[in-house]
Design an enzyme around this catalytic site. Structure first.
Site, PDB file in Angstrom:
ATOM      1  N   ASP A 201       0.789  -1.231   0.062  1.00 54.35           N
ATOM      2  CA  ASP A 201       0.010   0.132  -0.043  1.00 54.35           C
ATOM      3  C   ASP A 201       0.936   1.123   0.076  1.00 54.35           C
ATOM      4  O   ASP A 201       1.826   1.499   0.933  1.00 54.35           O
ATOM      5  CB  ASP A 201      -0.926  -0.057   1.302  1.00 54.35           C
ATOM      6  N   HIS A 375      -4.248   4.695   6.257  1.00 58.54           N
ATOM      7  CA  HIS A 375      -3.044   4.123   5.568  1.00 58.54           C
ATOM      8  C   HIS A 375      -1.804   4.527   6.299  1.00 58.54           C
ATOM      9  O   HIS A 375      -1.668   5.529   6.661  1.00 58.54           O
ATOM     10  CB  HIS A 375      -3.134   4.606   4.251  1.00 58.54           C
TER      11      HIS A 375
END
EC number: 3.1.-.-
Length: 587
Positions: A201, A375
């Site tokens: 990610d 994130h």
């Protein structure tokens, strides 16, 4: 599991269909020989120029052509950009089995039930450190991670070439709200044994430091809710189960009843409670939405969707005064416990302005400390690289600048530049124990779902909608006599051009030009067959002449390119080649 090193190893092919160079529609293809395993099936939302489009999906034409090879799908977590496209794919695609976390599978089951697709696949739940066999070549272990959504996982994918680690969406949250911590131990064990490739990610690759814990927003949310003199309306992502958990806890501590507005929010709370991701609060905490108007204002907390300014969301309708049950009252406090996703800033600002105009006190912005990302930032990404120690690195899930910056971080952590790739959606990456390279490319465009959520929008239709929105629409209707003259004055309709004065002038100019064009109709008159009296007209040729005239005058006058439509009615009694109604559309 991987084959013995001295055997011939079948290469692994990895193809992203979405999620690279963008935020959203995360969809991956893993292929060994004649078997395909899919990982996630997400969607994204339309940009402003996608008129009448509700959802954006990755194009799956290549998968449809190769669907006999699909042996199953694995899902990392339940966010829409990871599972939202699956019901649409199942309408056109055969996926025998889908494995995923309990919460994601519960949400997906509801989606499939609503679309009458439950019988099209099997849904299998997986828990922490659970393993699933997908076909002959893939064994997948689920490792608990931490993210803004509960029940989220990193996947260790055992393949003939070695272990490929797909992080899913993640950050390293050391104090998760639900107490379910990242499985650091198992990550490190895989790193010691050897991870061939890390797919990771990249969303916050430009953000320094660690992403703060989800729990860090609790004190600020509690303070704003405590200090509010009247009703409090909080908007956040419906999928933010941890945030919802904290808000319910704060409401109970501050003596406020919670009224939930928005179908997706209600559904998420029900699923999360049933599966134990939100604890059972007192029965009196949750009240029907009607209670927002009858309870004392200082005892009400409204929890609603619409944090991104979505046109049909509950908060947007509240801000516009269009919601049937919730109206803004002077003294209300509205808290945006979210940040705008790139592309949504203007929509969010408009909603904030409308709320303020109605007398609400609006709390928003990064500096308020009421939202954190799900994130990982640069230090989270470094820790993931340090624990897994990959030989090859494949940054994903982000716009190009994010992916590029993530690759730089990997180099700083010791991954050679030659051992990583910056690819695009559709690039076919071949992975062996010794190499990683792009070997092919498959179609990787988009499929657009219209506002009904039931029909795909053709790209030509989308271009026409864009032209209509930008430059307007000009229609000219003309009826002709058998003698090749106008039966009446041309009827002209001009819609959505820049100014009304231009419309009037254009109508006059078009009529003048069309009347002059009549003098050229003789060029299209032809004698009948030998021995027959009279003549005939080439009506198609006349139609094309009229089209060219309308196009030239319109574009010279407006300095733009509106859509042009010429409707030509030719006489029924014409002896040969006459057309009762000829319609020409010029792009």
């Amino acid at each position: 599991m991987a084959e013995s090193p001295n055997q011939t190893v079948s290469p692994l092919r990895i193809t992203p269909l979405g999620g690279l160079g963008e935020i959203g529609k995360n969809t991956w293809i893993f292929q060994v020989n004649d078997e395909i395993m899919l990982l996630d099936g997400g969607l994204s939302f339309p940009t402003e120029e996608m008129h009448g489009v509700n959802l954006v999906l990755p194009n799956i034409d290549w998968l449809i052509e190769n669907q006999e090879k699909i042996v199953g799908m694995v899902v990392t977590h339940g966010h829409e950009d990871h599972i939202g496209g699956i019901p649409y794919h199942l309408q056109r695609l055969r996926i025998p089995v889908i494995h995923g976390p309990r919460l994601a599978m519960a949400l997906l089951e509801d989606k499939l039930r609503e679309a009458e697709l439950l019988g099209r696949t099997q849904l299998q739940t997986v828990g922490p450190r659970g393993t699933v066999r997908v076909g002959k070549y893939f064994l997948v272990e689920y490792l608990q991670n931490t993210h803004s959504m509960a029940d989220s996982y990193t996947l260790a994918i055992h393949t003939p070439v070695g272990v490929v680690m797909h992080t899913g969406d993640f950050k390293f949250d050391h104090t998760p709200v639900d107490g379910r911590k990242f499985d650091y131990q198992r990550l490190a064990e895989y790193g010691e044994k050897g991870v061939l490739c890390l797919i990771s990610d990249s969303t916050n690759a430009e953000v320094p430091g660690f992403t703060p814990s989800e729990r860090s927003v609790y004190p600020n949310l509690e303070r704003y809710i405590k200090e509010a003199p009247g009703r409090v309306i909080v908007t956040t992502f419906a999928s933010s189960v941890h945030r919802i958990h904290m808000l319910l806890d704060i409401a109970q501590k501050t003596g406020r009843s919670v009224c939930v507005v928005g179908r997706s929010m209600l559904n998420m709370i029900a699923k999360a409670k049933a599966l134990g991701f939100i604890p059972n609060f007192s029965d009196s905490l949750l009240q029907p939405v009607q209670a927002a108007n009858s309870l004392p204002a200082e005892r009400v907390l409204v929890l609603t969707t619409g944090s991104q300014g979505e046109p049909m969301s509950a908060l947007t309708r509240i801000a516009g005064g269009d919601h049937r049950q919730v109206k803004i009252q002077p003294g209300d406090t509205v808290i945006f416990s979210s940040n705008p996703i790139p592309g949504n800033t203007i929509s969010v600002v408009r909603v904030i302005d409308k709320l303020m105009q109605l007398g609400a006190n609006v709390v928003y912005g990064r500096e308020r400390g009421i939202h954190v990302s799900g994130h990982g930032a640069i230090e989270d990404q470094k820790l993931m690289l340090a624990l897994t120690k990959p030989k090859f690195f494949f940054p994903c899930h982000g716009e190009y600048r994010m992916i590029r910056r993530h690759a730089q971080t990997a180099q700083e952590m010791g991954v050679p530049a030659a051992n990583m790739l910056l690819t695009e959606n559709g690039d076919v990456v071949e992975l062996t124990p010794e190499s990683m390279r792009v070997v092919d490319r498959i179609p990787a465009g988009v499929d657009l779902v219209d506002a009904s959520r039931s029909t795909m929008v053709n790209s030509n239709v989308l271009r026409e909608r864009q032209r209509l929105a930008e430059d307007g629409f000009v229609t000219v209707a003309i009826a002709l006599t058998p003698q090749g003259t106008f039966a009446a004055r041309p009827q002209i309709s001009i819609k959505a051009v820049a100014r009304s004065a231009e419309t009037r002038n254009l109508e006059d100019m078009l009529r003048t030009a069309l009347e002059r064009t009549q003098g050229r109709f003789g060029e299209f008159r032809q004698p009948l067959e030998a021995g027959a009296l009279g003549y005939q007209y080439d009506w198609m040729g006349i139609k094309q002449l009229l089209e060219r005239t309308v196009k030239q005058v319109t574009r010279e006058m407006l300095q733009s390119h509106p859509l042009i439509q010429v409707l030509l009615q030719t006489p029924l009694e014409a002896p040969v080649t006459s057309l009762p109604l000829a319609v020409a559309t010029s792009a």
